[in-house]
Motif scaffolding. Structure first.
Motif, short mmCIF file in Angstrom:
data_model
loop_
_atom_site.label_atom_id
_atom_site.label_comp_id
_atom_site.label_asym_id
_atom_site.label_seq_id
_atom_site.Cartn_x
_atom_site.Cartn_y
_atom_site.Cartn_z
N SER A 3 0.81 -1.23 0.00
CA SER A 3 0.00 0.00 0.00
C SER A 3 0.83 1.27 0.00
CB SER A 3 -0.93 0.00 1.22
OG SER A 3 -0.18 -0.10 2.42
N ARG A 4 2.13 1.15 -0.17
CA ARG A 4 2.96 2.36 -0.18
C ARG A 4 4.21 2.12 -1.01
NH1 ARG A 4 6.99 1.67 3.90
NH2 ARG A 4 6.57 -0.13 5.26
N THR A 5 4.84 3.22 -1.39
CA THR A 5 6.09 3.14 -2.15
C THR A 5 7.25 2.96 -1.19
OG1 THR A 5 5.18 4.60 -3.85
CG2 THR A 5 7.58 4.33 -3.78
N PRO A 6 8.09 1.97 -1.38
CA PRO A 6 9.21 1.76 -0.46
C PRO A 6 10.20 2.91 -0.53
CG PRO A 6 9.41 0.32 -2.36
CD PRO A 6 8.07 0.96 -2.46
N THR A 7 10.85 3.18 0.58
CA THR A 7 11.89 4.19 0.61
C THR A 7 13.12 3.67 -0.11
OG1 THR A 7 12.83 3.37 2.68
CG2 THR A 7 11.00 4.96 2.85
N GLY A 8 14.09 4.57 -0.34
CA GLY A 8 15.32 4.15 -0.97
C GLY A 8 16.05 3.09 -0.15
N GLU A 9 16.03 3.24 1.18
CA GLU A 9 16.69 2.26 2.03
C GLU A 9 15.97 0.92 1.97
OE1 GLU A 9 19.11 0.21 4.55
OE2 GLU A 9 19.46 2.07 3.43
N GLN A 10 14.65 0.94 1.98
CA GLN A 10 13.90 -0.31 1.88
C GLN A 10 14.14 -0.99 0.55
OE1 GLN A 10 10.02 1.34 2.74
NE2 GLN A 10 10.02 0.52 4.84
N ARG A 11 14.31 -0.18 -0.48
CA ARG A 11 14.59 -0.74 -1.80
C ARG A 11 15.95 -1.44 -1.80
NH1 ARG A 11 12.13 -2.26 -6.58
NH2 ARG A 11 13.76 -2.40 -8.15
N GLU A 12 16.94 -0.83 -1.18
CA GLU A 12 18.27 -1.45 -1.09
C GLU A 12 18.21 -2.72 -0.25
OE1 GLU A 12 21.20 -0.88 -2.61
OE2 GLU A 12 19.89 0.40 -3.84
N GLN A 13 17.44 -2.70 0.84
CA GLN A 13 17.28 -3.91 1.64
C GLN A 13 16.65 -5.03 0.81
OE1 GLN A 13 15.06 -3.09 5.19
NE2 GLN A 13 16.55 -1.61 6.01
N ALA A 14 15.68 -4.66 -0.01
CA ALA A 14 15.02 -5.66 -0.85
C ALA A 14 16.00 -6.26 -1.85
CB ALA A 14 13.83 -5.02 -1.58
N ARG A 15 16.89 -5.43 -2.40
CA ARG A 15 17.87 -5.94 -3.35
C ARG A 15 18.82 -6.92 -2.66
NH1 ARG A 15 19.00 -3.41 -8.18
NH2 ARG A 15 21.22 -3.82 -7.91
N ARG A 16 19.26 -6.57 -1.46
CA ARG A 16 20.17 -7.46 -0.74
C ARG A 16 19.49 -8.79 -0.38
NH1 ARG A 16 21.95 -2.37 1.57
NH2 ARG A 16 20.49 -2.58 3.33
N LEU A 17 18.26 -8.68 0.09
CA LEU A 17 17.55 -9.90 0.46
C LEU A 17 17.24 -10.76 -0.77
CD1 LEU A 17 16.18 -11.70 2.51
CD2 LEU A 17 14.14 -10.24 2.37
N ALA A 18 16.85 -10.11 -1.87
CA ALA A 18 16.57 -10.84 -3.10
C ALA A 18 17.78 -11.60 -3.59
CB ALA A 18 16.06 -9.89 -4.18
N GLU A 19 18.94 -10.98 -3.47
CA GLU A 19 20.18 -11.65 -3.89
C GLU A 19 20.45 -12.87 -3.02
OE1 GLU A 19 22.84 -12.54 -6.36
OE2 GLU A 19 22.21 -10.47 -6.62
N ASP A 20 20.27 -12.71 -1.72
CA ASP A 20 20.55 -13.83 -0.82
C ASP A 20 19.51 -14.95 -0.96
OD1 ASP A 20 22.83 -12.71 0.13
OD2 ASP A 20 21.96 -11.96 2.00
N LEU A 21 18.34 -14.61 -1.44
CA LEU A 21 17.31 -15.63 -1.64
C LEU A 21 17.40 -16.29 -3.01
CD1 LEU A 21 14.19 -13.90 -0.04
CD2 LEU A 21 15.63 -15.70 0.92
N GLY A 22 18.45 -15.97 -3.74
CA GLY A 22 18.65 -16.62 -5.03
C GLY A 22 17.74 -16.12 -6.12
N ARG A 23 17.00 -14.99 -5.87
CA ARG A 23 16.11 -14.40 -6.87
C ARG A 23 15.08 -15.41 -7.40
NH1 ARG A 23 19.29 -13.34 -11.16
NH2 ARG A 23 21.13 -14.31 -10.23
N LEU A 24 14.72 -16.35 -6.54
CA LEU A 24 13.72 -17.36 -6.89
C LEU A 24 12.33 -16.84 -6.50
CD1 LEU A 24 13.83 -20.29 -8.06
CD2 LEU A 24 13.58 -21.08 -5.70
N PRO A 25 11.41 -16.76 -7.45
CA PRO A 25 10.11 -16.14 -7.16
C PRO A 25 9.40 -16.71 -5.93
CG PRO A 25 10.34 -16.42 -9.51
CD PRO A 25 11.53 -17.10 -8.89
#
Length: 567
Positions: free
Chosen positions: A235-257
């Motif tokens: 329901s909201r646009t993520p902040t720049g920091e949240q976006r960076e956190q998402a990138r780091r977590l996505a990488e560690d999760l193997g980018r598997l949907p």
């Protein structure tokens, strides 16, 4: 083929595990090996004249949920199937999507089918894990288009009707989801040439003689982060920091949907920030990130989810572990009912699992589905606390649940209802095929496999009983010993199943062992020993004829389906 009898239609039989042919009068046939199913003229008339209304078909779920990325894949897939031309379907085209479990193969096929639905006369989703599940899905097509006829027909007759309808009405799309063995599609691809076939599979090999393939890889990092943010912050646009956190977590999760969806659902539900969640996974393999095993990555994310679910409702975790040993799709609620104290507790537990995206409900809410990778992780996961017995978590509960759900055996006076067996059968097969090597054997579990195999045997599908017959024999040997009458019967029945499948190389050694042990335990002249000797002689004669290039029609072997009396 024998000479035709005057006044009777001529049969044209096809070969294969689920062969398909056609009657000279246009009656569709579907069968196991050389078994055929003949439709009466009235059914053929319905198949040729019934029309599908615009937009008709079946897709397993709504496409209104989150779907990020894959636009290029959808475009490429459309170009591969339609040849880059108009939406009209003018010839048979086949494509297969393969990739790691959880990478989004089914989701891509689902969105393709929905996006281009108007281009097809019919879109039909087929569960394709086995020949039996394909037949069941085709049978469902007959029920959808012609219920007035199909309600009184058996599964094979309905499948034959569906094949006839597809041959008579071109322009459709068939989606074969989760193909375990590409060769299972061969008879359908060869017979149904008036539309598009789209298959999804974890198998990357075995397609070269059937269809061009599209390898579906992991999401690009930006799209993976988009997916994670869309679910975690709906329901909201993520902040720049949240976006960076998402990138780091996505990488560690193997980018598997699938792993991203699980993580996003957990973050949304708990409000935990993504970096804290990432650190709690305990990933310390930064230098080896390029070779991280995706299954282990998923296991880390699910460990966190399981801990959260356990805190909310331990019954939910018990149910999840139980479902890990069953077939992944359409697990009936009634199968799980004995594990809960009451329907409300069952509903609450399943609701918690659904909240964390660990299961999905069927459209009618009477069944649930579990992702195969979830099942794999749970089957191999080491429990936090040692088990009090030798069973893997959930295994004993699954065996007991299936045992209690067995339909009542026929009494010989009334026709055997097929529907309860057809819905339960995939779960009995999954239970048999997933047995851990060190799992305790059980006479009750052996009887469960035996009863399911007998149902298939009575239906004329003995070639499909091999996994069940194998599991029955293994259980009998461990519980009763090699020479117990029940074990002798199990070994003979497995030999008969192999022989029905045309595998005499495996059937003959089993017949030989059965005969030797019958002679030892029961004596040379016991009726069971005489039967075993006859079965072995017949199989050897068939093998010799094959070696000489003169295969014969298999003779009927006497199959003692009940154990002989103890000597």
């Amino acid at each position: 083929m024998s000479a035709p009898v005057p006044g009777e239609p001529v049969r044209v039989e096809a070969s294969g595990e689920r062969p398909i042919g056609a009657e000279s009068i246009g009656v569709a046939i579907s069968g196991d090996n050389a078994r055929v199913v003949m439709l009466l003229p009235e059914a053929v008339h319905w198949a040729r004249t019934v029309q599908a209304h615009p937009g008709a078909g079946f897709l397993p779920e709504s496409v209104s949920g989150v779907f990020v990325g894959r636009e290029q894949e959808l475009t490429d897939l459309r170009a591969m199937l339609a040849g880059g031309g108009s939406a009209a379907v003018v010839q048979s085209r086949v494509r297969a999507i393969h990739g790691l479990g959880g990478v989004g193969k089914s989701a891509l096929a689902l969105h393709y089918a929905d996006r281009y639905r108007s281009a097809y006369t019919l879109v039909w989703w087929i569960t394709a894990e086995s020949p039996e599940s394909i037949v069941t899905s085709l049978a469902d097509l007959a029920m959808r288009l012609c219920p007035q006829w199909a309600q009184a027909a058996g599964p094979d007759e309905r499948a034959g009707w569906a094949i006839t309808w597809l041959q008579a009405h071109p322009g459709w799309l068939l989606v074969f989801d989760n193909v375990e063995d590409p060769t299972h599609l061969r008879p359908y691809l060869g017979t149904l040439a008036g539309g598009h076939h789209l298959a999804t599979s974890r198998k990357a090999t075995g397609w070269h003689t059937l269809a061009p393939t599209m390898a579906l890889g992991l999401l690009p990092l930006d799209e993976a982060a988009d997916l994670l943010c869309t679910i975690a912050f709906p329901s909201r646009t993520p902040t720049g920091e949240q976006r960076e956190q998402a990138r780091r977590l996505a990488e560690d999760l193997g980018r598997l949907p699938l792993a991203l969806e699980q993580a996003g659902a957990y973050a949304y539900r708990t409000g935990i920030d993504l970096d804290t969640y990432r650190r709690s996974l305990g990933l310390v393999l930064d230098e080896d990130r390029d070779v991280i095993d995706p299954a282990r990555t998923i296991a880390r994310i699910w460990e966190k989810t399981l801990t959260a679910i356990t805190g909310r409702d331990p019954l939910a975790v018990t149910l999840l572990y139980t479902m890990a040993w069953l077939a992944p799709n359409d697990i009936p609620r009634t199968l799980l009912t004995p594990l809960a104290p009451d329907p409300i507790a069952l509903g609450n537990a399943l609701g918690d699992l659904h909240t964390y995206n660990m299961i999905a409900f069927t459209d009618d809410r009477h069944g649930v589905s579990v992702h195969r990778l979830v099942q794999t992780v749970l089957r191999t996961r080491t429990p936090a606390e040692p088990e009090t017995d030798a069973y893997a978590p959930g295994r004993s509960e699954a065996e007991q649940a299936v045992r209690q759900a067995l339909p009542t055996p026929p009494d010989g006076h009334l026709p055997e209802p097929a529907a309860p067996w057809e819905r339960l059968l995939p779960h009995v097969l999954a239970l048999a095929e997933s047995t851990p090597p060190d799992s305790p054997a059980s006479a009750d579990t052996a009887d469960t496999y035996y009863q399911a195999a007998q149902y298939l045997y009575r239906q004329g599908r003995d070639a499909h009983t091999i996994p069940l017959r194998t599991a029955t024999l293994t259980q009998s040997e461990q519980v009763l010993g090699d020479t117990h009458p029940d074990t002798l019967t199990s070994r003979n029945n497995l030999a008969l199943a192999y022989r029905s499948a045309g595998d005499l190389g495996r059937a003959i050694p089993l017949y030989e062992a059965t005969l030797a042990q019958s002679e030892q335990v029961l004596g040379d002249t016991h009726p069971y020993t005489l039967t075993s000797r006859n079965n072995l002689a017949t199989a050897r004669r068939e093998a010799e004829a094959e070696q000489q290039g003169n295969p014969t029609t298999p003779a009927t072997a006497t199959s003692p389906q009940q154990p002989p009396p103890a000597a």
